[in-house]
Design a protein around this motif. Structure first.
Motif, PDB file in Angstrom:
ATOM      1  N   GLU A  46       0.619  -1.250  -0.014  1.00 38.17           N
ATOM      2  CA  GLU A  46      -0.001   0.212   0.039  1.00 38.17           C
ATOM      3  C   GLU A  46       1.061   1.210   0.033  1.00 38.17           C
ATOM      4  OE1 GLU A  46      -3.243   1.901  -0.812  1.00 38.17           O
ATOM      5  OE2 GLU A  46      -3.444  -0.192  -0.382  1.00 38.17           O
ATOM      6  N   ARG A  69       2.210   1.959  -3.237  1.00 37.02           N
ATOM      7  CA  ARG A  69       1.269   2.243  -4.380  1.00 37.02           C
ATOM      8  C   ARG A  69       1.133   3.749  -4.091  1.00 37.02           C
ATOM      9  NH1 ARG A  69      -2.932  -2.671  -2.619  1.00 37.02           N
ATOM     10  NH2 ARG A  69      -2.195  -4.049  -3.997  1.00 37.02           N
ATOM     11  N   ALA A  83       0.382  -8.860 -12.207  1.00 33.69           N
ATOM     12  CA  ALA A  83      -1.285  -8.238 -11.982  1.00 33.69           C
ATOM     13  C   ALA A  83      -1.047  -6.802 -11.203  1.00 33.69           C
ATOM     14  CB  ALA A  83      -1.894  -9.320 -11.178  1.00 33.69           C
ATOM     15  N   GLU A  84       0.142  -7.015 -10.240  1.00 34.99           N
ATOM     16  CA  GLU A  84       0.289  -5.807  -9.364  1.00 34.99           C
ATOM     17  C   GLU A  84       1.033  -4.852 -10.297  1.00 34.99           C
ATOM     18  OE1 GLU A  84      -0.920  -5.155  -6.344  1.00 34.99           O
ATOM     19  OE2 GLU A  84       0.125  -3.202  -6.539  1.00 34.99           O
ATOM     20  N   GLN A 139       0.500  -4.243 -13.317  1.00 35.01           N
ATOM     21  CA  GLN A 139      -0.757  -3.748 -14.042  1.00 35.01           C
ATOM     22  C   GLN A 139      -1.718  -2.625 -13.156  1.00 35.01           C
ATOM     23  OE1 GLN A 139      -2.556  -7.213 -15.628  1.00 35.01           O
ATOM     24  NE2 GLN A 139      -1.885  -6.926 -17.795  1.00 35.01           N
ATOM     25  N   ARG A 140      -1.434  -2.722 -12.101  1.00 36.34           N
ATOM     26  CA  ARG A 140      -2.373  -1.818 -11.369  1.00 36.34           C
ATOM     27  C   ARG A 140      -1.480  -0.483 -10.985  1.00 36.34           C
ATOM     28  NH1 ARG A 140      -5.220  -3.268  -5.626  1.00 36.34           N
ATOM     29  NH2 ARG A 140      -5.659  -1.049  -5.104  1.00 36.34           N
ATOM     30  N   LEU A 141      -0.108  -0.954 -10.952  1.00 35.08           N
ATOM     31  CA  LEU A 141       0.739   0.259 -10.653  1.00 35.08           C
ATOM     32  C   LEU A 141       1.240   0.966 -11.783  1.00 35.08           C
ATOM     33  CD1 LEU A 141       3.528  -1.358  -8.242  1.00 35.08           C
ATOM     34  CD2 LEU A 141       1.886   0.300  -7.768  1.00 35.08           C
ATOM     35  N   ASP A 192       1.076   2.230 -16.142  1.00 38.17           N
ATOM     36  CA  ASP A 192       0.243   2.657 -17.217  1.00 38.17           C
ATOM     37  C   ASP A 192       0.256   1.387 -18.404  1.00 38.17           C
ATOM     38  OD1 ASP A 192      -0.113   5.170 -16.106  1.00 38.17           O
ATOM     39  OD2 ASP A 192       1.938   5.973 -17.004  1.00 38.17           O
ATOM     40  N   ARG A 212      -2.999   0.946 -20.267  1.00 31.82           N
ATOM     41  CA  ARG A 212      -4.000   0.607 -19.601  1.00 31.82           C
ATOM     42  C   ARG A 212      -5.022   1.687 -19.790  1.00 31.82           C
ATOM     43  NH1 ARG A 212      -4.733   1.510 -14.146  1.00 31.82           N
ATOM     44  NH2 ARG A 212      -2.561   2.376 -13.686  1.00 31.82           N
ATOM     45  N   ARG A 213      -4.447   2.969 -19.889  1.00 35.73           N
ATOM     46  CA  ARG A 213      -5.540   4.237 -20.094  1.00 35.73           C
ATOM     47  C   ARG A 213      -5.315   4.486 -21.616  1.00 35.73           C
ATOM     48  NH1 ARG A 213      -2.385   4.753 -15.694  1.00 35.73           N
ATOM     49  NH2 ARG A 213      -3.548   4.694 -13.858  1.00 35.73           N
ATOM     50  N   ASN A 244     -10.126  10.068  -6.652  1.00 35.65           N
ATOM     51  CA  ASN A 244      -8.709   9.339  -6.665  1.00 35.65           C
ATOM     52  C   ASN A 244      -7.969   9.874  -5.567  1.00 35.65           C
ATOM     53  OD1 ASN A 244      -7.939  11.629  -7.866  1.00 35.65           O
ATOM     54  ND2 ASN A 244      -7.344  10.457  -9.817  1.00 35.65           N
TER      55      ASN A 244
END
Lengths: 250, 322
Positions: free
Chosen positions: B191, B194, B215-216, B218-220, B222, B239-240, B267
């Motif tokens: 956390e 992030r 997976a992580e 992809q979250r962190l 672009d 991703r965006r 956000n």
């Protein structure tokens, strides 16, 4: 970049005294003890009240200690500066900073040399006060010359190989051995070959012969200094060029 | 839709306005005396633009660390070209430096945590007046403050990872390269990471992260480029839709009215002391959001770009101190 490295100089000098000073003193003490034992010098021979002969033995023993210290301190000045840094991977972390590896390592090496000179001079001062006067500038000069020759070579070797300490010991021992056995080698007809080999080796034997004039504060022949000093400077320059070309291990 | 990394080498088209890290057809072969040469990378092209966070994923031995070492100017590619801000990486690093977290983290074990960070801050060129603050801020941000007097060799696992991150962020660099920062991280540290990435994201900053945890990642990040055995298996997929939506992270400090922040900036992340990190797609949405905050009765105290905030805080602390 200069500002960053200047600011870091205090840490490098502190590291020398915190990490390398004691091992240098212990190692040079052991080396001097071994050399003195090999020459049959005992503590009872070193009585300052024992007349001219005894004082001469004391002076010679001091010069033996000085030589041991100078060689060990010279090698220790480069110890860990590059090879250990690389072996442990510190180089990757440090040189992601805006720094030139050449300047960083050279500064570390120079500061370790200054540390060695300070250590040697303080030791000589203690000896001068407690036992017998010696030339402090001479001692400082001798340690600086050893740093230039032995340290310069160690600095270069530590960039080339991780086994720089055995290689350094080997080449220094080879030069001293060739000098020691010069007579028998000449008699065997291989004198010129030995002399040619010795030209390529670090002139450690010249450094050994210079200990007495330095320690006694006698005039030094500049010609005698040129070989060891020139060899050391050449090693340092070669080390800097190599560092510039290959700042990292691979 | 073509992405920046699909576009390939420098000079090719793409939606990234200003590429900061650019690897083009990079291959790396390690010579071996005993065995045949080992090819660690084979024709890899990759690009991380200003304001972006790029990810490299792949299994162990895929070539991620080699790729990062090349990007950080610590290895030379056997072929291909590498540029940071248009110049050779080693030159860039010697001029500006990069925030680099290697794997494993190698630091002399006898150094204390705060001493190690102070030394590295000095070497990074942090000004003496700011050094103490920057070191403390990095330790607090990574949860190392209580361990500041511990010797580095006593730090294990996660704490060591956090030290790796702290030394990377102790100075303010435009390029950040993190090698396996997720390896062995627990939920709390994750956390923190992030939040850290959100805070570090800036207009002129490129962040490159390598990890096995796709997976992580992809979250962190672009976009994530997947590599395996030195080859690109899947080029980075954005991703965006556009990089414009990652144009800026700002720190907003309010005198009062903090309860409205999440309604206006969903956000937003609270950084404490009535300060929030918000990510916006440019000045227009930022101004719209700020106007709405004011309309709701909030009183603004400060708005700063995230990467400038640390220095501003340091300056304030020093001014108060003197």
């Amino acid at each position: 970049m200069k500002g960053r490295l200047t600011a870091y100089a205090g840490y490098q000098l502190r590291d020398y005294f915190a990490i390398r000073a004691l091992p240098t003193l212990v190692a040079s003490g052991l080396a001097a003890w071994a050399l003195a034992a090999a020459r049959g010098v005992t503590l009872s021979d070193l009585d300052p009240t024992g007349g001219i002969d005894a004082r001469d033995r004391i002076q010679q023993t001091f010069e033996l200690v000085l030589t041991s210290f100078a060689f060990v301190a010279g090698a220790a000045a480069a110890h860990g500066v590059v090879a250990r840094h690389r072996a442990r991977g510190y180089d990757r972390l440090v040189f992601s900073r805006p720094l030139s590896p050449v300047r960083y390592y050279t500064q570390g090496f120079v500061l370790a040399g200054i540390g060695a000179v300070i250590l040697g001079t303080v030791g000589a001062e203690v000896y001068a006060v407690a036992v017998h006067p010696v030339s402090l500038p001479g001692v400082a000069g001798y340690v600086a010359l050893a740093w230039l020759l032995v340290g310069g070579l160690a600095f270069l070797l530590s960039i080339v190989t991780a086994f720089y300490l055995p290689v350094l010991t080997l080449v220094l021992a080879a030069d001293l051995a060739l000098d020691y056995f010069a007579g028998p080698l000449s008699a065997a007809g291989v004198g010129p070959v030995a002399a040619a080999i010795q030209l390529a080796l670090p002139p450690a034997h010249v450094l050994v012969t210079l200990r007495a004039p330095f320690a006694r504060g006698l005039p030094i022949d500049p010609g005698g200094l040129a070989w060891p000093a020139g060899f050391g400077v050449a090693c340092i320059v070669a080390a800097m060029v190599l560092l510039r070309r290959c700042p990292f291990r691979s | 839709m073509p992405t920046a990394s699909d576009a390939g080498p420098a000079g090719a088209g793409g939606s990234v306005a200003c590429a900061v890290i650019e690897l083009s057809h990079v291959s790396k072969t390690f010579a071996s005396r005993s065995a045949s040469p080992a090819r660690a990378l084979d024709d890899v092209s990759f690009r991380v633009g200003a304001g972006e966070v790029g990810g490299i994923s792949g299994p162990a031995g895929a070539g991620k660390s080699t790729l990062l070492a090349i990007a950080a100017g610590q290895l030379r590619p056997s072929s291909g070209s590498v540029r940071i801000d248009g110049i050779e990486p080693r030159r860039f690093v010697e001029r500006e430096g990069v925030a680099y977290m290697p794997q494993p983290l190698a630091l002399p074990g006898g150094w204390r945590v705060s001493d190690a960070l102070t030394r590295l801050a000095v070497l990074s060129g942090v000004r003496p007046a700011y050094t103490k603050h920057r070191v403390e801020a990095a330790m607090r941000e990574l949860g190392l403050y209580d361990d500041r007097r511990l010797r580095v060799r006593l730090l294990k696992g996660e704490a060591r990872l956090r030290l790796g991150l702290a030394q990377a962020i102790v100075a303010d660099h435009r390029v950040i390269i993190l090698d396996e920062p997720l390896e062995g991280m627990g939920p709390e540290s994750l956390e923190r990471l992030r939040e850290l990435i959100v805070r570090l994201r800036a207009f002129d900053r490129a962040i490159l992260i390598a990890s096995r945890d796709t997976a992580e990642l992809q979250r962190l990040t672009d976009r994530v480029t997947l590599i395996d055995r030195g080859r690109t298996r899947r080029p980075g997929t954005t991703r965006r839709d556009t990089p414009a939506d990652v144009e800026g992270v700002f720190h907003i400090t309010l005198h009062h009215g903090g309860e409205h922040v999440l309604a206006v900036f969903p956000n937003a992340i609270s950084l404490g002391r009535s300060t929030y990190a918000v990510r916006v797609a440019g000045f227009a949405p930022l101004n719209r959001g700020l106007r709405e905050l004011l309309d709701r009765g909030a009183l603004l105290a400060a708005v700063t770009p995230a990467h400038a905030a640390a220095d501003a805080t340091a300056l304030a602390v020093n001014e108060v101190g003197t």
